[in-house]
Design an enzyme around this catalytic site. Structure first.
Site, PDB file in Angstrom:
ATOM      1  N   THR A 278       0.819  -1.211   0.000  1.00  0.00           N
ATOM      2  CA  THR A 278       0.000   0.000   0.000  1.00  0.00           C
ATOM      3  C   THR A 278       0.859   1.271   0.000  1.00  0.00           C
ATOM      4  O   THR A 278       1.940   1.291   0.603  1.00  0.00           O
ATOM      5  CB  THR A 278      -0.908  -0.004   1.250  1.00  0.00           C
ATOM      6  OG1 THR A 278      -1.587  -1.254   1.301  1.00  0.00           O
ATOM      7  CG2 THR A 278      -1.904   1.125   1.239  1.00  0.00           C
ATOM      8  N   GLY A 512     -22.821  -4.264  28.766  1.00  0.00           N
ATOM      9  CA  GLY A 512     -23.334  -2.975  29.242  1.00  0.00           C
ATOM     10  C   GLY A 512     -22.214  -1.945  29.300  1.00  0.00           C
ATOM     11  O   GLY A 512     -21.295  -1.957  28.474  1.00  0.00           O
ATOM     12  N   GLU A 536      -5.700  -6.485   3.464  1.00  0.00           N
ATOM     13  CA  GLU A 536      -5.650  -7.605   2.496  1.00  0.00           C
ATOM     14  C   GLU A 536      -6.802  -7.560   1.501  1.00  0.00           C
ATOM     15  O   GLU A 536      -7.368  -8.594   1.152  1.00  0.00           O
ATOM     16  CB  GLU A 536      -5.665  -8.951   3.216  1.00  0.00           C
ATOM     17  CG  GLU A 536      -4.400  -9.207   3.990  1.00  0.00           C
ATOM     18  CD  GLU A 536      -4.604 -10.235   5.054  1.00  0.00           C
ATOM     19  OE1 GLU A 536      -5.753 -10.599   5.345  1.00  0.00           O
ATOM     20  OE2 GLU A 536      -3.585 -10.683   5.606  1.00  0.00           O
TER      21      GLU A 536
HETATM   22  C1  FAD Z   1      -3.997  -1.313  10.543  1.00  0.00           C
HETATM   23  C2  FAD Z   1      -3.695  -1.543   9.103  1.00  0.00           C
HETATM   24  C3  FAD Z   1      -2.641  -2.384   8.773  1.00  0.00           C
HETATM   25  C4  FAD Z   1      -2.305  -2.575   7.422  1.00  0.00           C
HETATM   26  N1  FAD Z   1      -1.218  -3.356   7.115  1.00  0.00           N
HETATM   27  C5  FAD Z   1      -0.765  -3.376   5.835  1.00  0.00           C
HETATM   28  C6  FAD Z   1       0.488  -4.010   5.524  1.00  0.00           C
HETATM   29  O1  FAD Z   1       1.145  -4.597   6.389  1.00  0.00           O
HETATM   30  N2  FAD Z   1       0.940  -3.915   4.251  1.00  0.00           N
HETATM   31  C7  FAD Z   1       0.251  -3.255   3.266  1.00  0.00           C
HETATM   32  O2  FAD Z   1       0.718  -3.212   2.135  1.00  0.00           O
HETATM   33  N3  FAD Z   1      -0.957  -2.659   3.527  1.00  0.00           N
HETATM   34  C8  FAD Z   1      -1.469  -2.708   4.786  1.00  0.00           C
HETATM   35  N4  FAD Z   1      -2.658  -2.070   5.085  1.00  0.00           N
HETATM   36  C9  FAD Z   1      -3.354  -1.323   4.020  1.00  0.00           C
HETATM   37  C10 FAD Z   1      -4.634  -1.977   3.556  1.00  0.00           C
HETATM   38  O3  FAD Z   1      -4.354  -3.166   2.865  1.00  0.00           O
HETATM   39  C11 FAD Z   1      -5.383  -0.938   2.703  1.00  0.00           C
HETATM   40  O4  FAD Z   1      -5.860   0.051   3.596  1.00  0.00           O
HETATM   41  C12 FAD Z   1      -6.530  -1.551   1.921  1.00  0.00           C
HETATM   42  O5  FAD Z   1      -6.022  -2.362   0.903  1.00  0.00           O
HETATM   43  C13 FAD Z   1      -7.449  -0.496   1.292  1.00  0.00           C
HETATM   44  O6  FAD Z   1      -6.722   0.481   0.609  1.00  0.00           O
HETATM   45  P1  FAD Z   1      -7.034   2.038   0.906  1.00  0.00           P
HETATM   46  O7  FAD Z   1      -6.955   2.222   2.362  1.00  0.00           O
HETATM   47  O8  FAD Z   1      -6.151   2.854   0.065  1.00  0.00           O
HETATM   48  O9  FAD Z   1      -8.541   2.232   0.458  1.00  0.00           O
HETATM   49  P2  FAD Z   1      -9.057   2.672  -0.988  1.00  0.00           P
HETATM   50  O10 FAD Z   1      -8.465   1.803  -2.035  1.00  0.00           O
HETATM   51  O11 FAD Z   1      -8.886   4.142  -1.145  1.00  0.00           O
HETATM   52  O12 FAD Z   1     -10.589   2.319  -0.880  1.00  0.00           O
HETATM   53  C14 FAD Z   1     -11.492   3.083  -0.081  1.00  0.00           C
HETATM   54  C15 FAD Z   1     -12.922   2.682  -0.440  1.00  0.00           C
HETATM   55  O13 FAD Z   1     -13.208   3.097  -1.752  1.00  0.00           O
HETATM   56  C16 FAD Z   1     -14.120   2.215  -2.358  1.00  0.00           C
HETATM   57  N5  FAD Z   1     -13.537   1.744  -3.646  1.00  0.00           N
HETATM   58  C17 FAD Z   1     -12.250   1.851  -4.065  1.00  0.00           C
HETATM   59  N6  FAD Z   1     -12.114   1.332  -5.298  1.00  0.00           N
HETATM   60  C18 FAD Z   1     -13.334   0.893  -5.679  1.00  0.00           C
HETATM   61  C19 FAD Z   1     -13.873   0.263  -6.848  1.00  0.00           C
HETATM   62  N7  FAD Z   1     -13.101  -0.049  -7.907  1.00  0.00           N
HETATM   63  N8  FAD Z   1     -15.163  -0.073  -6.867  1.00  0.00           N
HETATM   64  C20 FAD Z   1     -15.969   0.198  -5.821  1.00  0.00           C
HETATM   65  N9  FAD Z   1     -15.539   0.795  -4.697  1.00  0.00           N
HETATM   66  C21 FAD Z   1     -14.255   1.151  -4.614  1.00  0.00           C
HETATM   67  C22 FAD Z   1     -14.354   1.073  -1.397  1.00  0.00           C
HETATM   68  O14 FAD Z   1     -15.543   1.283  -0.685  1.00  0.00           O
HETATM   69  C23 FAD Z   1     -13.175   1.172  -0.450  1.00  0.00           C
HETATM   70  O15 FAD Z   1     -13.502   0.663   0.827  1.00  0.00           O
HETATM   71  C24 FAD Z   1      -3.052  -1.922   6.411  1.00  0.00           C
HETATM   72  C25 FAD Z   1      -4.145  -1.117   6.763  1.00  0.00           C
HETATM   73  C26 FAD Z   1      -4.455  -0.913   8.079  1.00  0.00           C
HETATM   74  C27 FAD Z   1      -5.609  -0.010   8.416  1.00  0.00           C
END
Ligand code: FAD
Length: 554
Positions: A278, A512, A536
């Protein structure tokens, strides 16, 4: 079950219900396949495909729970509570699907006749009504409260049972006593715990024996994860996930020399791993990753210079290596085909901030982002500036150029299976804490577990956890048979994560006001669970791009 007034439902009737649900889902999938050109046009029908992906996932959970109840009976381990759970869950799924189809019959492209011939038939409605009787669900809950929620469910594989007992003992002695402190003080997992887990071989469970692992397979690995997560999601239960992801990527795409070099050190726990995919501006659209890896050299060695930012890299501070997805082909039009996977070596750091300086001047700076839960590992925003990685650390070496996306996705399938286990373990923890509370908390002159609604709620919680467990175990067995599968682990992750979110919140309500107090573990379970549907593959993306795509292509 204690309530003798609840008439048992024959498993043959549950089978009929599940088979009719299957017919309906298959019909709806067939229509969607045509409508979306075998999944290529999913984006033209996103809400419908999401609904279908979820319905197919719940159906798979109902099928596996029923198969489990039948198998237990066949092995002389017949369990009336499990049979009642199979009936209740199958009925809930059938009922939800009927009402969804009814409301969206146009979008699904099905006729009223199809619904009337399957779940709308009088005989099916009668099974659903009987299965969902409040008394049946309450009887499950009453039994679970009596057992204080503890999971002693039958497992066919003897090795898996032995592992469950051993890991449970370890988790109770070594993890539970520190779980609360790690969370509330936002500490890092202690070295001592990592060392003990390494000595027990927890990091090499699915590394083949020839590379120094236990070769125990996915089921044992999942049960280990479940038991560790029952004690603490981030304080132990998630430690195995990262080595698993890199192991699977190396087994799939690493050269022989790379497998020999890295796998034994991962299996022994000598190397802690972080996964870095990410970026601050790139999440679900992984193919658009921007962080660059350009050919370069440092100190006379040939390799790649990494430049760019990454986000949310869990355990990146303590990790000795990061599995990093970076762009090796500057042509953005190449998309996923321009990405490669690297093993980036770094020093381990224990703080919330770190800075790694290489002799040739490259830097890697990390800053942990504060989160309400999932503490103990810390998740970092990273900045790479001319950070050197030797050429031999490109997974697959020259042959691995442009294959990073594909290898990463393969690793993520293993990660999702892991998360099925993590979520089940966390939900199980919430169930046990809640069952304890229902026994011990008295209101209106009696334990709150005596009230019908408490029993009903705990009955449903336990039923959904059992469905998540059987779906996840089935995915683990399927992955033992074929490492390349993607659908089953994704379904396990989707469903078990939702169960964990819902069960922890139900458990909190049943506590509660004390459910909101940090000193009660249920409050930690609630905030920990919230992350499960996010990483993931955030839930909507997992449903559309993995599950629906797989189902519609078939
Ligand atoms: C505590 C934590 C630990 C993590 N650990 C790791 C790690 O170790 N390594 C790593 O690489 N990543 C990690 N992540 C990242 C995680 O995998 C990403 O947050 C996740 O893949 C979503 O990406 P984003 O946050 O950019 O959301 P976005 O991609 O911006 O998506 C946000 C929302 O947009 C909507 N959306 C986006 N695209 C579409 C589409 N094509 N069609 C319809 N709806 C859509 C969906 O509703 C989605 O929920 C971690 C995240 C957290 C919070």
């Amino acid at each position: 079950m204690t309530d003798s007034s609840v008439k048992p439902i024959e498993l043959t009737a549950v089978r009929q219900l599940v088979d009719n649900t299957d017919r309906l889902v298959s019909n709806a999938l067939e229509v969607a396949r045509r409508k979306t050109d075998a999944g290529k046009d999913i984006d033209e029908a996103q809400p419908q495909c999401e609904r279908l992906a979820y319905a197919a996932t719940e159906l798979a959970a109902a099928q596996n729970l029923l198969a489990y109840a039948v198998a237990a009976a066949e092995h002389g381990e017949r369990d009336a509570v499990v049979e009642a759970m199979a009936a209740v869950f199958a009925a809930e799924v059938a009922h939800r699907l009927s009402s969804q189809l009814d409301a969206h019959v146009g979008e699904f492209g099905l006729s009223d006749e199809v619904l009337n011939d399957t779940l709308g038939a009088a005989v099916m409605k009668a099974i659903v009504r009987a299965a969902l009787s409040d008394a049946r669900v309450q009887a499950i809950g009453s039994h679970v409260i009596g057992q204080r929620g503890v999971n002693h469910s039958w497992i066919a594989e003897e090795m898996a049972v032995m592992s469950r007992d051993a890991v449970r003992q370890f988790a109770v002695t070594e993890v539970m006593p520190i779980a609360d402190r790690l969370h509330r003080q936002d500490e890092l997992i202690p070295e001592d715990l990592i060392r003990k887990m390494a000595e027990l071989g927890y990091f090499g469970m699915s590394v083949p024996e020839e590379f120094g692992g236990g070769g125990m397979g996915n089921l044992v690995m999942i049960i280990t994860t479940e038991e560790l997560s029952r004690a603490s999601l981030a304080g132990a239960g998630s430690l195995i996930t990262r080595p698993e992801i890199l192991t699977k990527a190396l087994l799939k795409g690493g050269t022989d020399a790379q497998k020999k070099k890295w796998l034994p050190r991962i299996a022994s726990g000598e190397l802690m791993v972080g996964i870095s995919v990410t970026e601050p501006d790139i999440g679900s659209d992984v193919a658009s990753v921007k962080c660059r890896a350009d050919v370069g050299e440092a100190g006379g060695r040939k390799g790649y210079l990494i430049n760019g930012a990454k986000a949310w890299c869990t355990f990146a501070g303590r990790a000795d290596v990061l599995a990093l997805l970076a762009r090796t082909d500057p042509d953005m039009k190449k998309g996923a085909r321009g990405l490669s996977l690297f093993i980036v070596e770094k020093d381990p750091f224990t703080g919330h901030n770190f800075e790694m300086r290489q002799p040739a001047g490259g830097t890697l700076v990390g800053r942990a982002d504060a989160t309400p839960g999932y503490r103990g590992m810390h998740s970092y925003t990273l900045n790479f500036d001319n950070y050197f990685v030797p050429a031999e650390n490109l997974v697959g070496e020259a042959g691995g150029l442009g294959k990073g996306f594909y290898l990463q996705m393969n690793g993520f399938a293993a990660g999702r299976l892991q998360t099925g286990g993590r979520a089940t373990g966390l939900a199980q923890a919430a169930l046990e804490r809640t069952a304890d509370y229902a026994n011990d908390r008295r209101q209106f002159g009696e334990p709150i577990g005596n009230f019908q609604l408490t029993q009903y709620k705990i009955g449903r919680m336990a039923t959904h956890i059992m469905a998540a467990r059987q779906l996840t175990y089935a995915a683990a067995r399927a992955m033992d048979a074929d490492e390349s599968i993607a659908l089953e682990p994704a379904m396990a992750k989707l469903f078990a994560s939702d169960v964990a979110v819902w069960v922890t919140q139900e458990g909190q309500l049943l506590h509660g006001g004390w459910g909101y107090a940090e000193e009660f573990a249920i409050s930690r379970c609630v905030v920990d669970a919230l992350v499960l549907p996010i990483f993931e593959g955030v839930k909507p993306i997992l449903e559309l791009k993995v599950i629906a795509r797989n189902l519609l292509a078939g």
